[in-house]
Design a protein around this motif. Structure first.
Motif, short mmCIF file in Angstrom:
data_model
loop_
_atom_site.label_atom_id
_atom_site.label_comp_id
_atom_site.label_asym_id
_atom_site.label_seq_id
_atom_site.Cartn_x
_atom_site.Cartn_y
_atom_site.Cartn_z
N LEU A 452 27.28 -1.28 30.81
CA LEU A 452 27.88 -0.36 31.80
C LEU A 452 27.12 0.96 31.95
O LEU A 452 27.46 1.75 32.83
CB LEU A 452 29.33 -0.05 31.41
N THR A 453 26.13 1.21 31.10
CA THR A 453 25.48 2.52 31.13
C THR A 453 24.87 2.89 32.48
O THR A 453 24.91 4.06 32.86
CB THR A 453 24.41 2.63 30.02
N PRO A 454 24.30 1.93 33.25
CA PRO A 454 23.83 2.34 34.58
C PRO A 454 24.96 2.93 35.44
O PRO A 454 24.76 3.90 36.17
CB PRO A 454 23.29 1.04 35.18
N LEU A 455 26.15 2.32 35.35
CA LEU A 455 27.29 2.83 36.10
C LEU A 455 27.75 4.18 35.57
O LEU A 455 28.10 5.09 36.33
CB LEU A 455 28.44 1.82 36.02
N LEU A 456 27.73 4.34 34.25
CA LEU A 456 28.20 5.57 33.62
C LEU A 456 27.22 6.72 33.77
O LEU A 456 27.61 7.89 33.70
CB LEU A 456 28.47 5.34 32.12
N SER A 457 25.95 6.39 33.98
CA SER A 457 24.94 7.44 33.99
C SER A 457 25.13 8.43 35.14
O SER A 457 24.96 9.64 34.96
CB SER A 457 23.53 6.82 34.09
N ARG A 458 25.54 7.95 36.32
CA ARG A 458 25.66 8.85 37.47
C ARG A 458 26.73 9.92 37.27
O ARG A 458 26.45 11.11 37.43
CB ARG A 458 25.93 8.05 38.75
N ALA A 772 18.64 12.24 27.01
CA ALA A 772 19.02 12.28 25.59
C ALA A 772 20.48 12.71 25.43
O ALA A 772 21.22 12.14 24.61
CB ALA A 772 18.11 13.24 24.83
N LEU A 773 20.93 13.69 26.21
CA LEU A 773 22.31 14.14 26.12
C LEU A 773 23.27 13.07 26.63
O LEU A 773 24.39 12.94 26.12
CB LEU A 773 22.50 15.44 26.90
N PHE A 774 22.85 12.31 27.62
CA PHE A 774 23.67 11.20 28.10
C PHE A 774 23.91 10.21 26.96
O PHE A 774 25.05 9.80 26.70
CB PHE A 774 22.96 10.53 29.29
N GLY A 775 22.85 9.84 26.25
CA GLY A 775 23.00 8.96 25.10
C GLY A 775 23.82 9.61 24.00
O GLY A 775 24.64 8.95 23.35
N GLY A 776 23.64 10.93 23.80
CA GLY A 776 24.40 11.64 22.79
C GLY A 776 25.88 11.67 23.07
O GLY A 776 26.71 11.47 22.17
#
Length: 844
Positions: A452-458, A772-776
C-alpha cells in the motif's frame, strides 16, 4: 545474449555497486553468524571433551528414581566409592564434591563470571595426587584454610603461592592461604571461569556432607571397555544412583552446547534475514530502474529477433553475476566478522576456548545460495517486466507507466493483506500459542503496508508540503519528484520502515515492561533491603542470623524453598519458608481471605492460583511429605493475590527447616531503623564482611538491575538492527543516484532556466529527506501498534503492565530518519549539481 548481459554488468558497475553492497552485508551477517557459532560450539565441545579424557564412566545420583521423600537424590557415599575402586575393570576412581565459590581479587571485586565461579575437592586417592589437577607451583591443599587456584585465575589476579585470599561459598567470608597453582582442562576455566580447590574434607563439608560425593568418575583399566566398566559399576549401585559412560557424557555435553549455540544462531540469523529482506527492495528497485533506463535498448533487441525468454534471461544473468560477487565477498567478510567477534569476546572478559575458525562446507553453500538466491528472486519481476517491452517502444524514449488498473489491483491486494494481518495480530493477543498467530499477523501486515505504500505516499508526503515550502522552488520540486514515481518512493521508504518498525516496537515493549516491573517491586516489597548472592546461589543461614542479631534491624525474614509431595503425589509443589512474625512487615500482599496473622506451626498461606488449582479455602487441611520422608498436615490460614515476584505456599521456617536436607536461603529480606540510605547500605555490607559474592539491594537497586538487563538486550538489538538500517541507507543512495541519472535532461533544463548548484543540491537533499521521513513515519507507527499488541499479551500475565510510549525516543528515531536522508543524499546531490547543462539537455 550472454555477452550482452555481461557487457551490461560492466557498463553499469557503478549503479550496481550499492546493490552488491546490500547483498554483501546480508551474506556477511549470515556467514559470520554460522562461522562464529560453529567456531564457539566446536571450541567449547573440544574443551569439554578434554575435561572428560580420563572419564570412562560417571556415577551420579538419579533424581528420577523413587526416593523416600521429594527433592534431589541422596549424595554418593564413601562405601560406594570404595566398592567401585575395587572393581576389576577400574583403573582409577575419583569422588567429586563441587559447587559455587566466589573469589575476590586484590581489589575486593568478584573474579570470574558468576555461574562459572566454582569450587571443588582435591581428591588425592591412594597415590596422593589428583590426576585432574597437576600442580605447576606449590602443593595441593591438605587442610582447612588452604586452597589451590587454577593457573589462568592466578595469572589474571596476580595471586601467588603463600598469598591470603578472600572468598565465599554460600555467604560468610572465608580467608584462605594459596598453597598451590594447578593446570586444568576444565571447560569452565577455559571459558573464563575460576576454579578453587579445597582439601577433600573441607569440600565435602561445604558442598555435600562428610564422607559424601556429588559424583564419582571412573577410569577403566587397560583392556576394559566403557560398556564393560559400566556394567560392573551398575551392579554395585543403589536404586537412587545411575552410571553413564564417558562417551554418553561427551555426547550429552555436545548436545547441550549445540542447543545453546542454536538459540544464539537462530537469533542472529533472524536479523540477517531482516537485512536481506530489506536488501530485496534495493535489488528490485535497482533492476526496475535499469530496465526503465534501457527501454530503447531492450526494445531494439526484441525488434531484431530476441525472444521474451532471452530478454528475461539476460536480466537474470546480470543478477546472477551481482549475486555471485556479493556472495563470495560476503562470505569472506563474514569470516572476518566471526574472527572479530571472538576477539571482542576475549577483550571484554568473555573468554572463549582456543581453537581454529570453523568454515564448514554448509556455511559456504548457505552463503552462495542466500546471496545468489536473494538477488535472483528480487530481480525476477523486473526481468519479467523487461521481457514485456514491445518492439514498438524502441520508437519512443519513455515506456508506458503503470496503468490505473494496475494500481487499483495493487491497492486492493494491499488492503486485504493489511486488514488480514491486523486482524491476526489482534486475534493473537488472547491466544496461548507462544505468539505464533501474532507473529504471522505482523508479517502479513508489514507486507500489506508495503504493497500500500504507493497509495500512502501521496497523503503523507503532502502533509510535509508546508515544511517543503520553506525550501522555495527546490522544496516544491523535491515534493513533486518524491510523488512522481510512487512505486519507487515506496520501495525505497519501505526498506527504512522495516528497521524502524522493529526498533520502535522493541523500545515500546522494553519501556513498558520495565515500568511494570518497577511498579511491581514498589507495590509487592516493603522491605528496605534484599540480600542475595551475586549469582543467586543459595545463602548460608548464618547470613540471616548475623542480620537478625543487629539492633538497627527491625524485621528479618529468610526465604527458604523445599520440595514436597502433596496429597496428590505431585512433585511440582514447593514450600516457601519465611519468618512468620516478620513477613507481614516486609511484603505487601492483598489477601482474598485470612492474613499473615498466626503463620506459625502447621498453618500456611497460599496464593489464589494454587488455592483454585487444589480447591482449597481458609480452614482446609492438606497432607505433605517433606524431603526427609516425614509426613505432615498443613492448614490454610490465608489466601493471597500472587504477583510475578511472590507466589506459592508459605509457612513458618520453624516448621519447614527441620525437614530440609540442607538448610539454605534463597534470599533475606530486612527492614532497618534508619531506612534506605547509602550509609545504611554500607553498614550492612561491612557487617557481612564486605563480601564480593553478596548483594545488598534496595528496591531501586533491584529495578536498576532489571533495567540494566533490558537496556543491554535493547542495545544489542539496536546494534543488530543497525545492519538493516545501513542497508536501507544504501537503498536511498542507490535510488537517488539512479534517479539523478534518469533525470539528467530535466536537471539540465532546470539549471539552464536559473536553478543554481546550491538549489539543485537542496532539491535532491529535500527529496531524500522526504522519502526517509515517509519510511520513518510508517515504521514508528507500525512499531507502536506492534508494541501495544505484544504489551496486551504480556498484560494478561502481569497486572502492573501498562503501555508507555517513549515519545523522546520516537522523536529521535524520526530525527535519525531525517539524518539518514541527508547523509544518503550527499553523493547524489553533489553529482546532480556537477552535471554539465548542455550535455544533460542533449541526453536521451
Amino acid at each position: 545474449m550472454l555477452r550482452t548481459a555481461l557487457r551490461n554488468v560492466l557498463a553499469h558497475k557503478a549503479r550496481l555497486l550499492m546493490t552488491t553492497l546490500a547483498v554483501l552485508l546480508g551474506v556477511a551477517f549470515v556467514s559470520g553468524t554460522l562461522v562464529f557459532t560453529s567456531t564457539i560450539s566446536t571450541a567449547y565441545q573440544k574443551s569439554a571433551e578434554e575435561g572428560l579424557t580420563h572419564v570412562d564412566v560417571a556415577v551420579r545420583p538419579d533424581n528420577d528414581a523413587d526416593a523416600s521423600g521429594p527433592g534431589a537424590a541422596a549424595y554418593l557415599g564413601q562405601d560406594l566409592l570404595t566398592g567401585v575402586t575395587a572393581l576389576p575393570g577400574t583403573g582409577n576412581a575419583i569422588g567429586e564434591a563441587s559447587g559455587f565459590a566466589a573469589l575476590a581479587d586484590k581489589d575486593g571485586k568478584l573474579v570470574g563470571s558468576g555461574f562459572a565461579s566454582r569450587g571443588a575437592n582435591y581428591y588425592p586417592g591412594d597415590g596422593g595426587e589428583d590426576a585432574r589437577y597437576p600442580m605447576s607451583a606449590g602443593r595441593a591443599p591438605e587442610a582447612a584454610g588452604e586452597i589451590a587456584l587454577d593457573a589462568r585465575t592466578a595469572e589474571r589476579t596476580g595471586y601467588e603461592v603463600g598469598d591470603t585470599v578472600r572468598l565465599s561459598v554460600n555467604g560468610p567470608v572465608r580467608e584462605e592461604t594459596v598453597t598451590g597453582v594447578f593446570t586444568t582442562d576444565d571447560g569452565n576455566v577455559a571459558a573464563g571461569g575460576t576454579l578453587v580447590l579445597f582439601d577433600n574434607d573441607t569440600a565435602q563439608s561445604l558442598y555435600t556432607a562428610p564422607g559424601a560425593y556429588s559424583q564419582i568418575t571412573v577410569e577403566a583399566a587397560e583392556g576394559t571397555s566403557q560398556q564393560q566398566l559400566k556394567d560392573e559399576v551398575t551392579a554395585l549401585l543403589p536404586a537412587d544412583a545411575e552410571a553413564i559412560t564417558g562417551q554418553q557424557l561427551a555426547d550429552d555435553q555436545a548436545e547441550i552446547i549445540k542447543s545453546q549455540m542454536s538459540a544464539m544462531q537462530t537469533g542472529l540469523l533472524a536479523f540477517a534475514g531482516i537485512s536481506l529482506f530489506v536488501g530485496v527492495f534495493i535489488i528490485a528497485n535497482t533492476f526496475t530502474m535499469l530496465v526503465a533506463q534501457r527501454t530503447k535498448e531492450l526494445a531494439l533487441l526484441r525488434a531484431v529477433g530476441a525472444s521474451r525468454r532471452q530478454v528475461t534471461r539476460s536480466v537474470l544473468i546480470e543478477a546472477l553475476v551481482v549475486g555471485v560477487v556479493a556472495a563470495v565477498s560476503g562470505l569472506l567478510a563474514g569470516i572476518g566478522i566471526a574472527a572479530g567477534l571472538r576477539g571482542l569476546m576475549n577483550a571484554i572478559g568473555l573468554t572463549v576456548p582456543d581453537g581454529p575458525l570453523i568454515v564448514s562446507g554448509s556455511t559456504v553453500i548457505a552463503s552462495v545460495v542466500v546471496g545468489v538466491g536473494v538477488t535472483m528472486l528480487a530481480a525476477y519481476l523486473p526481468a519479467r517486466r523487461a521481457a514485456k517491452i514491445p518492439p514498438v517502444a524502441a520508437m519512443s524514449s519513455v515506456h508506458a507507466t503503470a496503468t490505473a488498473r494496475g494500481l487499483l489491483v495493487r491497492n486492493t491486494i494491499g488492503s486485504i493483506l493489511a486488514a488480514g494481518g491486523g486482524a491476526l495480530v489482534l486475534a493473537g493477543i488472547g491466544r496461548d500459542d507462544n505468539g505464533l498467530t501474532m507473529g504471522l499477523g505482523a508479517a502479513v501486515l508489514v507486507i500489506g503496508v508495503f504493497v500500500l505504500t504507493p497509495l500512502l505516499s501521496r497523503p503523507v508526503i503532502a502533509a510535509a508540503s508546508p515544511l517543503l515550502r520553506l525550501g522555495g522552488v527546490s522544496g516544491k520540486l523535491a515534493r513533486l519528484n518524491a510523488v512522481r514515481n510512487p512505486r519507487r518512493t515506496a520501495a525505497t521508504a519501505s526498506a527504512l520502515m522495516i528497521g524502524l518498525t522493529l526498533i520502535t516496537g522493541m523500545t515500546v515493549i522494553a519501556g513498558s515492561t520495565q515500568k511494570a516491573i518497577d511498579k511491581l517491586a514498589a507495590e509487592a516489597i516493603t522491605a528496605d533491603y534484599v540480600v542475595s548472592t551475586a549469582n543467586f546461589a543459595p545463602l548460608a543461614p548464618e547470613i540471616a542470623d548475623t542480620l537478625a542479631d543487629r539492633s538497627d534491624i527491625t524485621a528479618v525474614s529468610p526465604l527458604r524453598m523445599a520440595p514436597v509431595y502433596l496429597n496428590s503425589g505431585s512433585k511440582d509443589e514447593y514450600l516457601t519458608g519465611v519468618d512468620g512474625d516478620s513477613i507481614a512487615d516486609l511484603v505487601n500482599l492483598p489477601f482474598a481471605a485470612g492474613s499473615f496473622d498466626g503463620l506459625t506451626g502447621d498453618n500456611a498461606v497460599v496464593d489464589t492460583d494454587t488455592a483454585e488449582k487444589h480447591g482449597w479455602q481458609v480452614g482446609d487441611s492438606f497432607g505433605v511429605t517433606y524431603e526427609d520422608g516425614t509426613a505432615g498436615e498443613l492448614t490454610v490460614s490465608g489466601v493471597y493475590e500472587a504477583n510475578e515476584m511472590i507466589r506459592g505456599i508459605m509457612l513458618d521456617n520453624a516448621t519447614i527447616t527441620p525437614h530440609m536436607q540442607r538448610v539454605q536461603d534463597l534470599q533475606v529480606m530486612l527492614s532497618t531503623t534508619a531506612g534506605v540510605s547509602d550509609a545504611t547500605k554500607s553498614t550492612l555490607e561491612e557487617a557481612l564482611g564486605s563480601n564480593p559474592a553478596i548483594l545488598v539491594q534496595d528496591k531501586q537497586d533491584i529495578s536498576e538491575d532489571i533495567a540494566f538487563a533490558f537496556t543491554l538486550l535493547l542495545n544489542i538489538l539496536y546494534g543488530l538492527l543497525a545492519m538493516a538500517v545501513i542497508v536501507a541507507i544504501l537503498g536511498v543512495i542507490n535510488t537517488l543516484a539512479m534517479s539523478v541519472f534518469e533525470r539528467q535532461q530535466e536537471i539540465g533544463m532546470l539549471r539552464a532556466i536559473g536553478l543554481d548548484r546550491r538549489g539543485t543540491k537542496r532539491m535532491v537533499r529535500l527529496e531524500s529527506v522526504v522519502i526517509a521521513l515517509f519510511g520513518g513515519v510508517l515504521g514508528v507507527g507500525l512499531g507502536v501498534f506492534f508494541g501495544w499488541a505484544v504489551g496486551e499479551m504480556i498484560a494478561t500475565s502481569m497486572d502492573t503492565y501498562e503501555l508507555v510510549l517513549p515519545w523522546e525516543r520516537m522523536g529521535v528515531f524520526l530525527a535519525l530518519a531525517a539524518l539518514v536522508g541527508v547523509l544518503a543524499a550527499l553523493w547524489p546531490a553533489r553529482r546532480a549539481a556537477k552535471l554539465n547543462m548542455l550535455q544533460a539537455i542533449k541526453t536521451e
